[in-house]
Design an enzyme around this catalytic site. Structure first.
Site, short mmCIF file in Angstrom:
data_model
loop_
_atom_site.label_atom_id
_atom_site.label_comp_id
_atom_site.label_asym_id
_atom_site.label_seq_id
_atom_site.Cartn_x
_atom_site.Cartn_y
_atom_site.Cartn_z
N ASP A 14 56.07 12.44 5.63
CA ASP A 14 55.49 13.15 4.48
C ASP A 14 54.19 12.53 3.97
O ASP A 14 53.87 12.61 2.78
CB ASP A 14 56.50 13.25 3.32
N LYS A 17 50.45 14.68 6.90
CA LYS A 17 49.96 14.94 8.27
C LYS A 17 49.56 16.40 8.46
O LYS A 17 48.55 16.70 9.09
CB LYS A 17 51.06 14.59 9.29
N LYS A 19 48.44 18.66 6.37
CA LYS A 19 47.13 18.98 5.79
C LYS A 19 46.00 18.44 6.66
O LYS A 19 45.00 19.13 6.91
CB LYS A 19 47.07 18.38 4.37
N ASN A 39 63.42 19.16 11.26
CA ASN A 39 63.49 18.15 10.20
C ASN A 39 62.11 17.93 9.58
O ASN A 39 61.97 17.54 8.43
CB ASN A 39 64.05 16.81 10.72
N GLY A 41 58.51 18.89 7.90
CA GLY A 41 57.98 19.90 6.98
C GLY A 41 56.54 19.55 6.72
O GLY A 41 56.26 18.59 6.01
N HIS A 42 55.64 20.28 7.35
CA HIS A 42 54.21 19.97 7.26
C HIS A 42 53.52 21.05 6.42
O HIS A 42 53.45 22.20 6.81
CB HIS A 42 53.59 19.88 8.67
N THR A 43 53.02 20.62 5.26
CA THR A 43 52.51 21.59 4.29
C THR A 43 51.00 21.76 4.40
O THR A 43 50.26 20.79 4.51
CB THR A 43 52.81 21.08 2.85
N ARG A 141 73.61 13.74 28.14
CA ARG A 141 73.57 14.70 29.25
C ARG A 141 74.51 15.89 29.07
O ARG A 141 75.12 16.39 30.00
CB ARG A 141 73.82 13.98 30.58
N GLN A 220 57.47 13.12 11.34
CA GLN A 220 58.08 11.93 10.71
C GLN A 220 57.03 10.82 10.61
O GLN A 220 55.86 11.12 10.42
CB GLN A 220 59.33 11.47 11.47
N ARG A 301 64.69 17.73 -1.59
CA ARG A 301 65.24 16.53 -2.25
C ARG A 301 64.12 15.73 -2.91
O ARG A 301 63.01 15.65 -2.37
CB ARG A 301 65.90 15.60 -1.22
#
Ligand code: GDP
Ligand code: IMO
Ligand code: MG
Length: 433
Positions: A14, A17, A19, A39, A41-43, A141, A220, A301
């Site tokens: 967070d 990245k 932007k 997982n 979340g790139h705003t 596997r 991440q 969260r």
């Protein structure tokens, strides 16, 4: 002209990245996501539209960019479908400029169920997007790859095997029974697959032969890397530069002349459990959370907030061999009279200047701070270095001197146009470390 650029999170995710990748994609022909899944979340804020991208590479918002979902990702077809539907609604056409690796593993509904069950038992605060279980299946596997959907019969038997295995875990380990319908899972997955089948190809070959400029978008952050991060409080992929080669299927040498840039917030946040040496649990932490709007882009969260941890940042510079940093959210510190930065840790009465490998050690260390003067002036949206208050410049110099790499760009607000270049990218020498 830079041909290969890697943008990585240098903290616990967070960092902003999305932007940064969005604004730099302007100059690239291809943007690649290569690890993690929904997982992330790139705003991105463009004009009056807000996009939060989970699976798609952020560059897809530019009509000239080809987006690539490479083999190291784990893909939830339901999320992909809803993201692409959302793009369509916003008038963004992506057909013929999005490729999905036939080697990606699928996140299936039972992975999300297992994520919830594992979290109930001994949770680390995951995003509950099924990421850990999908990678467990991959490395155990038992995973299902996109290429397996080409043969419906084979796919059906893989779902059957997986469902039987998961039902066993539910009943024997968790003493719970769950209704997992093989036919429903099989059909729903195929419906989504046929919608996007024409985009599925051998992405590693496409990239190797493309001869186009490429931006690699990490998800991440370095401290969440499964090997280099604060294990076990990490994600299940290599979210540092270590994940580039296995995530794309490109040989390590391909990246020898790539620019490695880390994105770091001017302070630190973390969402989920795990050690966070500079965390502020009182009023100052709350002030940062409010000023920075620090609520998860994926889960909503509240993010844990604290001062900039330069020991951790210097470690990220080393792990990724960063050529430079992009500092985001400087504007969030505008109203702080004093700003602290962590320059060492104290562990069992001694000062240490390295980042410990053990989360248990990290939980017991105390940060050693230096206090810098705040600037108490508005930096939001400033466009030229000469508008930077002297104290803010001093803060940036301090970070550069400590980490040993230049801060090449500042982000001064969430909008695409709110940034300024501080330096040109340093000339890239291919050197032996
Ligand atoms: P990512 O996962 O690294 O892409 O980051 P996220 O999108 O999850 O979180 C970053 C948040 O900070 C988003 O809400 C962005 O809109 C916002 N943001 C990014 N850069 C800046 C900045 O320079 N200043 C401020 N105030 N907000 C920013
Ligand atoms: P972006 O790309 C911040 C965290 C979770 C949890 C741990 C494991 O937006 O920076 P997982 O669901 O991956 O098994 O959860 O990792 N986490 C993130 N934190 N930003 C992210 O992505 C994250 N993706 C996972 O909160 O602590
Ligand atoms: Mg995020």
């Amino acid at each position: 002209m830079v041909r290969k650029l890697v943008i990585l999170g240098a903290q616990w995710g967070d960092e902003g990245k999305g932007k940064i990748v969005d604004l730099l994609s302007e100059n690239f022909e291809i943007t690649v996501r290569y690890q993690g899944g929904s997982n992330a979340g790139h705003t991105v804020l463009v004009n009056n539209s807000k996009f939060i991208l989970h699976i798609l590479p952020t560059g897809i918002l530019h009509s000239h960019v080809t987006g690539v979902i490479a083999q190291g990702m784990v893909v939830d077809l339901d999320v992909l479908d809803s993201e692409l539907t959302d793009l369509e609604k916003k008038g963004i056409l992506y057909r013929n400029r999005l490729y999905i690796s036939d080697r990606v593993h699928l996140v299936m509904p039972y992975h999300k169920l297992l994520d919830r069950l594992f979290e109930k038992k001994k949770g680390i605060g995951t995003t509950l997007r099924g990421i850990g279980p999908a990678y467990m299946f991959k490395f155990g596997r038992k995973g299902i790859r996109m290429v397996d959907l080409e043969d419906e019969k084979r796919f059906h038997s893989l779902v059957e095997e997986n469902v039987a295995f998961v039902k066993d875990i539910c009943e024997k380990v968790f003493c719970e029974s769950h209704d997992l319908d093989v036919e429903k899972i099989f059909e729903n997955t195929l419906v989504k697959y046929y919608k996007y089948k024409d985009m599925v190809c051998d992405v590693s070959r496409f990239l190797l032969e493309a001869e186009k400029s490429m931006l690699f978008e990490g998800a991440q952050g370095t401290m969440l890397d499964v090997d280099m991060g604060t294990y076990p409080y990490v994600t299940s992929s290599n979210s540092s530069a270590l994940g580039l080669s296995n995530g794309t299927g490109l040989p390590p040498k391909f990246f020898a002349d790539a620019y490695m840039i880390g994105v770091a917030k001017a302070y630190t946040t973390r969402v989920g459990g795990g050690p966070f040496p500079t965390e502020l649990t009182g009023e100052e932490g709350e002030k940062l959370r409010i000023a920075g709007g620090e609520y998860g882009s994926t889960t909503g969260r509240p993010r844990r907030c604290g001062w900039l941890d330069l020991v951790a940042l210097k470690y990220a510079v080393r792990v990724n061999s960063l050529d430079g940093l992009i500092l985001t959210k400087l504007d969030v510190l505008d109203s702080f009279e004093e700003i602290k930065v962590c320059v060492a840790y104290e562990y069992e009465g001694s000062k240490i200047d390295y980042f410990p490998s053990s989360a248990e050690t990290l939980k017991r260390i105390e940060p050693v701070y230096e206090t810098l003067k705040g600037w108490l002036k508005n930096t939001k949206g400033i466009k030229t270095p000469k508008d930077l208050p002297a104290e803010a410049e001093n803060y940036i110099r301090f970070i550069e001197e400590f980490t040993g790499v230049p801060v090449i760009m500042l982000s001064t607000g969430p909008r695409r146009e709110e940034f300024l270049w501080l330096r040109e990218l340093p000339v890239k020498e291919v050197k032996f470390l």
